[in-house]
Every structure is written in C-alpha cells, then in structure tokens.
Design an enzyme around this catalytic site. Structure first.
Site, PDB file in Angstrom:
ATOM      1  N   ARG A  32       0.864  -1.330  -0.036  1.00 15.05           N
ATOM      2  CA  ARG A  32      -0.083   0.040  -0.003  1.00 15.05           C
ATOM      3  C   ARG A  32       0.850   1.100  -0.014  1.00 15.05           C
ATOM      4  O   ARG A  32       0.915   1.941  -0.985  1.00 15.05           O
ATOM      5  CB  ARG A  32      -0.832   0.076   1.334  1.00 15.05           C
ATOM      6  CG  ARG A  32      -2.053   0.886   1.011  1.00 15.05           C
ATOM      7  CD  ARG A  32      -1.695   2.380   1.626  1.00 15.05           C
ATOM      8  NE  ARG A  32      -1.099   2.597   2.790  1.00 15.05           N
ATOM      9  CZ  ARG A  32      -0.616   3.654   3.239  1.00 15.05           C
ATOM     10  NH1 ARG A  32      -0.669   4.597   2.663  1.00 15.05           N
ATOM     11  NH2 ARG A  32      -0.177   3.866   4.315  1.00 15.05           N
ATOM     12  N   HIS A  77       5.125   4.625  12.479  1.00 15.79           N
ATOM     13  CA  HIS A  77       5.178   4.393  10.953  1.00 15.79           C
ATOM     14  C   HIS A  77       6.168   5.539  10.498  1.00 15.79           C
ATOM     15  O   HIS A  77       5.800   6.538  10.023  1.00 15.79           O
ATOM     16  CB  HIS A  77       3.612   4.742  10.456  1.00 15.79           C
ATOM     17  CG  HIS A  77       3.528   4.705   8.887  1.00 15.79           C
ATOM     18  ND1 HIS A  77       2.790   3.527   8.395  1.00 15.79           N
ATOM     19  CD2 HIS A  77       3.814   5.619   8.158  1.00 15.79           C
ATOM     20  CE1 HIS A  77       2.813   3.969   7.035  1.00 15.79           C
ATOM     21  NE2 HIS A  77       3.268   5.043   6.833  1.00 15.79           N
ATOM     22  N   HIS A  94       9.020   7.054   7.931  1.00 14.06           N
ATOM     23  CA  HIS A  94       9.394   7.112   6.509  1.00 14.06           C
ATOM     24  C   HIS A  94      11.095   7.472   6.907  1.00 14.06           C
ATOM     25  O   HIS A  94      11.531   7.986   7.763  1.00 14.06           O
ATOM     26  CB  HIS A  94       8.987   8.060   5.648  1.00 14.06           C
ATOM     27  CG  HIS A  94       7.633   7.665   5.171  1.00 14.06           C
ATOM     28  ND1 HIS A  94       7.391   7.332   3.818  1.00 14.06           N
ATOM     29  CD2 HIS A  94       6.250   7.519   5.871  1.00 14.06           C
ATOM     30  CE1 HIS A  94       6.198   6.767   3.896  1.00 14.06           C
ATOM     31  NE2 HIS A  94       5.689   7.050   4.942  1.00 14.06           N
ATOM     32  N   CYS A 129       5.242   9.276  -0.500  1.00 15.84           N
ATOM     33  CA  CYS A 129       3.814   9.783  -0.358  1.00 15.84           C
ATOM     34  C   CYS A 129       3.417  10.616  -1.729  1.00 15.84           C
ATOM     35  O   CYS A 129       4.281  11.604  -1.792  1.00 15.84           O
ATOM     36  CB  CYS A 129       3.472  10.385   1.117  1.00 15.84           C
ATOM     37  SG  CYS A 129       1.930  11.229   1.198  1.00 15.84           S
ATOM     38  N   ASN A 159       9.142   3.880   3.302  1.00 18.73           N
ATOM     39  CA  ASN A 159       8.941   3.812   4.628  1.00 18.73           C
ATOM     40  C   ASN A 159      10.477   2.959   5.124  1.00 18.73           C
ATOM     41  O   ASN A 159      11.151   2.586   4.358  1.00 18.73           O
ATOM     42  CB  ASN A 159       8.133   2.627   5.167  1.00 18.73           C
ATOM     43  CG  ASN A 159       6.584   3.156   4.862  1.00 18.73           C
ATOM     44  OD1 ASN A 159       6.206   3.303   3.704  1.00 18.73           O
ATOM     45  ND2 ASN A 159       6.111   3.655   6.127  1.00 18.73           N
TER      46      ASN A 159
END
Ligand SMILES: CC(C)(COP(=O)([O-])OP(=O)([O-])OC[C@H]1O[C@@H](n2cnc3c(N)ncnc32)[C@H](O)[C@@H]1OP(=O)([O-])[O-])[C@@H](O)C(=O)NCCC(=O)NCCSC(=O)C[C@@](C)(O)CC(=O)[O-]
Length: 299
Positions: free
Chosen positions: A14, A205, A207, A238, A247
């Site tokens: 995703r 989460h 990056h 993103c 990530n």
C-alpha cells in the site's frame, strides 16, 4: 520497558506501491502473496480511495479477489470514507484503516478536507465497522513535521491520536510522513501521545527520507511501543509529500530486532528474496541496506 514481542505491520503493497510509477496490479498481487509466505502476520494490501487521486491503488477489489489468503494473516486496507469502507467490506478485507493528519495543510492536500471534517467522515466508517466486527486502525500523519507547515507540536499529534482512539480505533499509527524526525524528537512525540493513549495501542510508521527511521524506532522501543509499520525493500513515498522516501525497510527492521533478541515471526532470508524480487520487477534500487548486503553475500 522494551517489549519482547514486536508486531510488524507490512505496508509495502500500500504505502510502498501507491507511489511506484511502474507497479502493476499483477506486481501488487504477487507482492502480497510473497509477503504472506515470510511469516508476516499483518499486510496492508491496498487502499479503497479515489483512483483519480491515487491511480496506483485502483482495482483494490480485484486485488482482494485474486490474492491467496493465508490463515493467520490479516489483510487490511485504507478506507478514507464510507464509500471506501463499503467497497472494502464487499471485497472481504479483514481490517481497515482511517487516516487523519496532525497538519491542517496536509489534511487538505491528502484527503481534501480539514482534520475535523476527516474525523466526521470516519464516524460512519467506525460505526459500520463495529456492526460488521471489523477492527479499525487509525493513522496520524505528519507527526514529526509537515511538508507544508514545517514543525508540528507533539501536543497536536496527541490530540488527534486521542480523538481517533476514543472514536473506536483499536490502534493509532504515528506517521513521520516526511521522515525528518530524529530519535529525541520521536521519543518526545510518542511520550506526549502516550499520556493520552495507552502505549500498547500505539504503532510507529516512520519514513526513512533522512535515514533516521531505524534510530527513531530504536528510541521508541525503549518507551514500550511494540507495533512497527515498515515496507519491504523500503518501497514508496507519499503522493502528497514530494521528495519523501519510502518507509523504514522491513528487512532492516527485522535485522535489528534479531540483533536485539526480540521476537517477530518473520524469516529474514525469505523476506530479503521478496524485497530483491520486487525491486527488480520495478527496476529500482533495493531501499533496504540489509537486503542489499545479504544479496551480495548470497549471489
Ligand atoms: C478521500 C477522497 C476520496 C476525497 O476526495 P473528494 O474529491 O473530496 O471526494 P468526493 O466525495 O467529492 O468524491 C469525488 C470523486 O471520488 C469518488 N470517491 C470518493 N470516495 C471514494 C473512495 N473511497 N473510493 C473510490 N472513489 C471515491 C467519488 O465517487 C467521486 O467520483 P466522481 O463522481 O468524480 O467520478 C480523496 O481525497 C482520496 O481518495 N484521497 C486519497 C488519499 C490517499 O490515499 N493518500 C495517500 C495515503 S498516504 C497517507 O495518508 C499517509 C499514511 C497513512 O501513509 C501515513 C504516513 O505515511 O504518514
């Protein structure tokens, strides 16, 4: 304080592939299936968002109809509104995620509404999910900086995380969307959020744009966070944060957890093979240092 067992949430299909120009539906399906064979127990497989906004996440229903579901693996998806939730439900998604931001400007760019409006849109999603016994994860993006507003106060992050948790999200994942944070900042942000939301309900989460993600995770593990999002081969970025890189690479995370003696259930050798395969398919450099090192060693 450091937890002994870590839950990894693999977001490569995703958060990774939403931003990879060459990825196809077939690549996405292959990747989800391959990841499920590595011991990962939660894979964020797709987004039920507008294909006009994020074309690479189109056909999430086809993806869910085509993957080989493995017992014990949670296959989840992003759902920004009730339309997305209904499509996800029809596709048989195990779990969904709503995504808010700690930055007003990012909220507008990403989902075309204010933070408050986004929370209002999530209410019917949470109500419908409850009715169907589907767990909802919440994201807060821009927790350590915003591409439009710069610094974001930890108190603001805590406020948005608390609203999501109290609205019914079982877990809140804290996104360093542009990867600018450093360990002390990350720890201070998590401490501020943990004053409002139990630490057991928080996930990281991060990056890796500035190469800080692993160090930030290490700092926050000491606070007791036990759920970490990561992306195989460090895929992604993103679409609404220009220049943000992928990530934290799952291979790098797993290697560090192995070194710390923390359990996670993932087979590093199999994972490295998956990361190298998807990097090759996409014609991109593998973003995992561990993936690169082990590939050189084994080839
Ligand atoms: C939220 C919307 C839909 C609002 O977009 P909008 O244009 O304000 O929505 P709308 O309700 O006015 O609808 C416009 C069109 O979209 C359709 N639509 C409406 N909803 C859906 C849906 N669920 N699925 C499919 N189609 C949908 C709707 O049917 C309509 O179609 P049209 O009549 O023009 O043909 C839009 O802004 C959107 O899809 N944004 C995508 C955001 C996204 O996926 N961003 C990347 C996620 S990364 C992130 O958020 C950060 C995170 C989570 O990774 C954490 C981190 O890294 O920090």
């Amino acid at each position: 304080m450091r937890p002994q067992r870590i839950q990894i949430v693999e977001v490569g299909p995703r958060d990774g592939l939403q931003n990879e120009p060459l990825s196809t539906l077939s690549d996405r399906i292959t990747l989800v299936n391959a990841l499920a064979g590595t011991g990962l127990s939660h894979i964020e497989a797709a987004s039920f968002v507008s294909p006009k906004w994020v074309p690479k996440m189109a056909d999430a229903d086809k993806l869910f109809a085509s993957i080989d579901r493995q017992a014990g693996v949670i296959y989840s998806a992003l759902t920004p509104n009730i339309k997305g939730f209904e499509a996800a439900l029809a596709a048989g998604v195990d779990q969904v995620a709503v995504f808010a931001s700690a930055s007003e400007s990012f909220s507008q760019k990403n989902i075309n509404c204010s933070i408050i409006e986004s929370i209002e849109r999530f209410e019917p999603v949470l109500a419908a999910a409850r009715q169907h016994n589907i767990r909802v994860r919440g994201y807060v993006s821009c927790t350590l900086g915003c591409p439009y507003e710069g610094a974001i106060a930890p108190a603001r992050v805590a406020e948005v995380a608390q609203v999501l948790f109290e609205a019914g999200c079982y877990e809140v994942s804290l996104g360093d969307t542009i990867g600018t944070g450093t360990p002390d900042q990350a720890a201070a942000m998590v401490e501020a959020v943990a004053a409002q939301v139990p630490i057991s309900a928080l996930a990281l989460h991060f990056h890796d744009t500035y190469g800080q993600a692993l160090a930030n995770v290490a700092a926050c593990l000491e606070l007791g966070v036990s759920t970490i999002d990561s992306s195989v081969a460090g895929l992604g970025g993103c679409p609404y944060a220009t220049g943000a890189s992928g990530n934290l690479a799952t291979e790098d995370l797993v290697y560090m957890l192995n070194g710390l003696g923390l359990s996670h259930g993932v087979d590093l050798t199999k994972l490295v093979a998956v990361g190298n395969d998807i990097s090759q398919r996409l014609g991109r450099k593998n973003g995992s240092k561990v993936g690169q090192a082990l590939r050189k060693k084994t080839s």
